[in-house]
Scaffold this motif. Sequence first.
Motif, PDB file in Angstrom:
ATOM      1  N   MET A  51      -0.686 -11.478  -7.938  1.00  0.00           N
ATOM      2  CA  MET A  51      -2.005 -11.582  -8.569  1.00  0.00           C
ATOM      3  C   MET A  51      -2.640 -10.203  -8.668  1.00  0.00           C
ATOM      4  O   MET A  51      -3.173  -9.814  -9.704  1.00  0.00           O
ATOM      5  CB  MET A  51      -2.900 -12.526  -7.750  1.00  0.00           C
ATOM      6  N   TYR A  52      -2.519  -9.432  -7.582  1.00  0.00           N
ATOM      7  CA  TYR A  52      -3.092  -8.072  -7.613  1.00  0.00           C
ATOM      8  C   TYR A  52      -2.442  -7.246  -8.728  1.00  0.00           C
ATOM      9  O   TYR A  52      -3.111  -6.483  -9.437  1.00  0.00           O
ATOM     10  CB  TYR A  52      -2.884  -7.383  -6.267  1.00  0.00           C
ATOM     11  N   LYS A  53      -1.159  -7.394  -8.885  1.00  0.00           N
ATOM     12  CA  LYS A  53      -0.445  -6.606  -9.929  1.00  0.00           C
ATOM     13  C   LYS A  53      -0.998  -6.944 -11.313  1.00  0.00           C
ATOM     14  O   LYS A  53      -1.170  -6.062 -12.167  1.00  0.00           O
ATOM     15  CB  LYS A  53       1.064  -6.870  -9.866  1.00  0.00           C
ATOM     16  N   LEU A  54      -1.336  -8.233 -11.525  1.00  0.00           N
ATOM     17  CA  LEU A  54      -1.898  -8.623 -12.826  1.00  0.00           C
ATOM     18  C   LEU A  54      -3.248  -7.942 -13.068  1.00  0.00           C
ATOM     19  O   LEU A  54      -3.594  -7.601 -14.197  1.00  0.00           O
ATOM     20  CB  LEU A  54      -2.065 -10.148 -12.875  1.00  0.00           C
ATOM     21  N   LEU A  55      -4.006  -7.699 -11.997  1.00  0.00           N
ATOM     22  CA  LEU A  55      -5.313  -7.050 -12.170  1.00  0.00           C
ATOM     23  C   LEU A  55      -5.149  -5.625 -12.693  1.00  0.00           C
ATOM     24  O   LEU A  55      -6.047  -5.064 -13.328  1.00  0.00           O
ATOM     25  CB  LEU A  55      -6.080  -7.036 -10.836  1.00  0.00           C
ATOM     26  N   ALA A  56      -3.984  -5.042 -12.417  1.00  0.00           N
ATOM     27  CA  ALA A  56      -3.747  -3.654 -12.865  1.00  0.00           C
ATOM     28  C   ALA A  56      -2.962  -3.607 -14.165  1.00  0.00           C
ATOM     29  O   ALA A  56      -2.763  -2.542 -14.735  1.00  0.00           O
ATOM     30  CB  ALA A  56      -2.969  -2.896 -11.790  1.00  0.00           C
ATOM     31  N   SER A  85       0.286  -2.424   6.489  1.00  0.00           N
ATOM     32  CA  SER A  85      -1.154  -2.364   6.188  1.00  0.00           C
ATOM     33  C   SER A  85      -1.502  -3.225   4.975  1.00  0.00           C
ATOM     34  O   SER A  85      -0.865  -3.111   3.918  1.00  0.00           O
ATOM     35  CB  SER A  85      -1.556  -0.915   5.891  1.00  0.00           C
ATOM     36  N   ASN A  86      -2.509  -4.072   5.126  1.00  0.00           N
ATOM     37  CA  ASN A  86      -2.973  -4.857   3.970  1.00  0.00           C
ATOM     38  C   ASN A  86      -3.609  -3.955   2.920  1.00  0.00           C
ATOM     39  O   ASN A  86      -3.530  -4.236   1.716  1.00  0.00           O
ATOM     40  CB  ASN A  86      -3.974  -5.935   4.414  1.00  0.00           C
ATOM     41  N   PHE A  87      -4.221  -2.857   3.386  1.00  0.00           N
ATOM     42  CA  PHE A  87      -4.776  -1.904   2.401  1.00  0.00           C
ATOM     43  C   PHE A  87      -3.638  -1.344   1.547  1.00  0.00           C
ATOM     44  O   PHE A  87      -3.708  -1.327   0.320  1.00  0.00           O
ATOM     45  CB  PHE A  87      -5.504  -0.751   3.103  1.00  0.00           C
ATOM     46  N   ARG A  88      -2.556  -0.910   2.235  1.00  0.00           N
ATOM     47  CA  ARG A  88      -1.447  -0.288   1.478  1.00  0.00           C
ATOM     48  C   ARG A  88      -0.875  -1.265   0.453  1.00  0.00           C
ATOM     49  O   ARG A  88      -0.603  -0.877  -0.691  1.00  0.00           O
ATOM     50  CB  ARG A  88      -0.356   0.168   2.452  1.00  0.00           C
ATOM     51  N   MET A  89      -0.751  -2.539   0.844  1.00  0.00           N
ATOM     52  CA  MET A  89      -0.170  -3.517  -0.088  1.00  0.00           C
ATOM     53  C   MET A  89      -1.012  -3.608  -1.357  1.00  0.00           C
ATOM     54  O   MET A  89      -0.515  -3.525  -2.475  1.00  0.00           O
ATOM     55  CB  MET A  89      -0.083  -4.893   0.589  1.00  0.00           C
ATOM     56  N   ALA A  90      -2.349  -3.726  -1.172  1.00  0.00           N
ATOM     57  CA  ALA A  90      -3.226  -3.863  -2.346  1.00  0.00           C
ATOM     58  C   ALA A  90      -3.311  -2.551  -3.127  1.00  0.00           C
ATOM     59  O   ALA A  90      -3.363  -2.542  -4.360  1.00  0.00           O
ATOM     60  CB  ALA A  90      -4.609  -4.295  -1.889  1.00  0.00           C
ATOM     61  N   ASP A  91      -3.288  -1.427  -2.401  1.00  0.00           N
ATOM     62  CA  ASP A  91      -3.381  -0.120  -3.079  1.00  0.00           C
ATOM     63  C   ASP A  91      -2.175   0.086  -3.985  1.00  0.00           C
ATOM     64  O   ASP A  91      -2.295   0.501  -5.135  1.00  0.00           O
ATOM     65  CB  ASP A  91      -3.446   0.981  -2.020  1.00  0.00           C
ATOM     66  N   GLU A  92      -1.002  -0.261  -3.453  1.00  0.00           N
ATOM     67  CA  GLU A  92       0.229  -0.120  -4.256  1.00  0.00           C
ATOM     68  C   GLU A  92       0.277  -1.125  -5.404  1.00  0.00           C
ATOM     69  O   GLU A  92       0.774  -0.828  -6.484  1.00  0.00           O
ATOM     70  CB  GLU A  92       1.458  -0.289  -3.351  1.00  0.00           C
ATOM     71  N   ALA A  93      -0.254  -2.338  -5.156  1.00  0.00           N
ATOM     72  CA  ALA A  93      -0.159  -3.399  -6.171  1.00  0.00           C
ATOM     73  C   ALA A  93      -1.115  -3.163  -7.323  1.00  0.00           C
ATOM     74  O   ALA A  93      -0.784  -3.460  -8.479  1.00  0.00           O
ATOM     75  CB  ALA A  93      -0.441  -4.763  -5.539  1.00  0.00           C
ATOM     76  N   PHE A  94      -2.378  -2.673  -7.025  1.00  0.00           N
ATOM     77  CA  PHE A  94      -3.293  -2.479  -8.170  1.00  0.00           C
ATOM     78  C   PHE A  94      -4.326  -1.373  -7.983  1.00  0.00           C
ATOM     79  O   PHE A  94      -4.681  -0.680  -8.931  1.00  0.00           O
ATOM     80  CB  PHE A  94      -3.993  -3.798  -8.524  1.00  0.00           C
ATOM     81  N   ILE A  95      -4.821  -1.145  -6.773  1.00  0.00           N
ATOM     82  CA  ILE A  95      -5.979  -0.241  -6.634  1.00  0.00           C
ATOM     83  C   ILE A  95      -5.659   1.171  -7.125  1.00  0.00           C
ATOM     84  O   ILE A  95      -6.451   1.791  -7.840  1.00  0.00           O
ATOM     85  CB  ILE A  95      -6.468  -0.227  -5.171  1.00  0.00           C
ATOM     86  N   ASP A  99      -9.117   2.263 -12.545  1.00  0.00           N
ATOM     87  CA  ASP A  99     -10.094   3.351 -12.491  1.00  0.00           C
ATOM     88  C   ASP A  99     -11.311   2.960 -11.652  1.00  0.00           C
ATOM     89  O   ASP A  99     -12.437   3.019 -12.113  1.00  0.00           O
ATOM     90  CB  ASP A  99     -10.515   3.674 -13.941  1.00  0.00           C
ATOM     91  N   ILE A 100     -11.061   2.560 -10.401  1.00  0.00           N
ATOM     92  CA  ILE A 100     -12.159   2.178  -9.508  1.00  0.00           C
ATOM     93  C   ILE A 100     -12.566   3.402  -8.691  1.00  0.00           C
ATOM     94  O   ILE A 100     -11.711   4.134  -8.202  1.00  0.00           O
ATOM     95  CB  ILE A 100     -11.737   1.007  -8.588  1.00  0.00           C
ATOM     96  N   PRO A 101     -13.869   3.678  -8.591  1.00  0.00           N
ATOM     97  CA  PRO A 101     -14.305   4.839  -7.800  1.00  0.00           C
ATOM     98  C   PRO A 101     -13.857   4.681  -6.341  1.00  0.00           C
ATOM     99  O   PRO A 101     -13.953   3.589  -5.776  1.00  0.00           O
ATOM    100  CB  PRO A 101     -15.830   4.788  -7.918  1.00  0.00           C
ATOM    101  N   GLU A 102     -13.410   5.764  -5.732  1.00  0.00           N
ATOM    102  CA  GLU A 102     -12.950   5.717  -4.336  1.00  0.00           C
ATOM    103  C   GLU A 102     -14.048   5.165  -3.419  1.00  0.00           C
ATOM    104  O   GLU A 102     -13.799   4.406  -2.482  1.00  0.00           O
ATOM    105  CB  GLU A 102     -12.534   7.115  -3.881  1.00  0.00           C
ATOM    106  N   ALA A 103     -15.302   5.481  -3.740  1.00  0.00           N
ATOM    107  CA  ALA A 103     -16.437   5.039  -2.897  1.00  0.00           C
ATOM    108  C   ALA A 103     -16.617   3.522  -2.943  1.00  0.00           C
ATOM    109  O   ALA A 103     -17.306   2.948  -2.098  1.00  0.00           O
ATOM    110  CB  ALA A 103     -17.719   5.721  -3.375  1.00  0.00           C
ATOM    111  N   ASN A 104     -15.975   2.878  -3.913  1.00  0.00           N
ATOM    112  CA  ASN A 104     -16.114   1.413  -4.046  1.00  0.00           C
ATOM    113  C   ASN A 104     -14.996   0.658  -3.336  1.00  0.00           C
ATOM    114  O   ASN A 104     -14.953  -0.565  -3.365  1.00  0.00           O
ATOM    115  CB  ASN A 104     -16.092   1.017  -5.533  1.00  0.00           C
ATOM    116  N   VAL A 105     -14.059   1.408  -2.756  1.00  0.00           N
ATOM    117  CA  VAL A 105     -12.941   0.785  -2.032  1.00  0.00           C
ATOM    118  C   VAL A 105     -13.223   0.973  -0.537  1.00  0.00           C
ATOM    119  O   VAL A 105     -13.355   2.112  -0.060  1.00  0.00           O
ATOM    120  CB  VAL A 105     -11.600   1.441  -2.426  1.00  0.00           C
ATOM    121  N   HIS A 106     -13.358  -0.156   0.160  1.00  0.00           N
ATOM    122  CA  HIS A 106     -13.840  -0.110   1.550  1.00  0.00           C
ATOM    123  C   HIS A 106     -12.773  -0.626   2.519  1.00  0.00           C
ATOM    124  O   HIS A 106     -12.827  -1.790   2.946  1.00  0.00           O
ATOM    125  CB  HIS A 106     -15.107  -0.956   1.680  1.00  0.00           C
TER     126      HIS A 106
END
Length: 250
Positions: A51-56, A85-95, A99-106
């Motif tokens: 699902m995350y991959k589809l967002l990207a 890391s759950n962050f790494r999984m989502a970061d690799e999949a779409f984040i 073009d999301i500002p770094e300050a918006n990723v928590h």
Amino acid sequence: MEDLPEVIVRNSADDICRTVAEQVVRVAKTSITKRGQFSMFLAGGSTPRPMYKLLATAFETTIQWDRVHLFWGDERYVPLDDPDSNFRMADEAFISAVDIPEANVHPVNVEADSVEEAASSYENTIRGTLDTSPESDVPVCDVMLLGLGTDGHTASLFPHSPLLHEKEKLVAAVPDPPERHDHPRITTTFPLINHARYVWFLVTGERKRSTLKSILQGTPSVEEFPAAGVQPKGDLTWCLDDAAHPKNSR
Ligand code: 6PG
């Protein structure tokens, strides 16, 4: 947006992931129009990755990424570049691809000196970013995406955990999760989860069917099936593939 049905079933994991991605786009548009931003807590594990991959990819241009704020419903107390890391999984999949500002990723502050400190600092991050409910002073997010373990856990709320009765903390440390979960965890708790405007469980695969049957068709105790403790003021929707759906006669 019209209320979603309580259970949405699609033939395959890919199909239900596409349906959930479409829901993300719809709620993001409504939230940004109404409140100027869209906030979403991401689930970990493996199920949400497609699902995350589809967002990207398919949906990348349909979301105003500069108005989106991303959080995690739970995290492992490991470095953000750790394979677990759950962050790494989502970061690799779409984040990393949108073009999301770094300050918006928590992400959770996993560099904190202890898992307890990571949890309390994450609660401060959430409180410092999201508006709170006027009635209860609890931050309100738009979407809380959750997974389901075969043992009935969700986020890192495990069976028989004292955290199932937590009424004050919005984020808590899980220093000693059940043996097969090999890292200390940080998890959101029911007070935060149940204030979300939309809570979506994304659950796929036959191995989850019996757990879902106990939760959706039985009278589950939260002690045995923590996911049953997700009873939000907002909308709750179970997004399933056919293999996981307990009504499936197979
Ligand atoms: C985690 C998750 C966890 C996950 C379930 C389902 O950090 O592991 O947040 O709650 O959603 O364990 O995991 P799968 O999607 O891999 O089956």
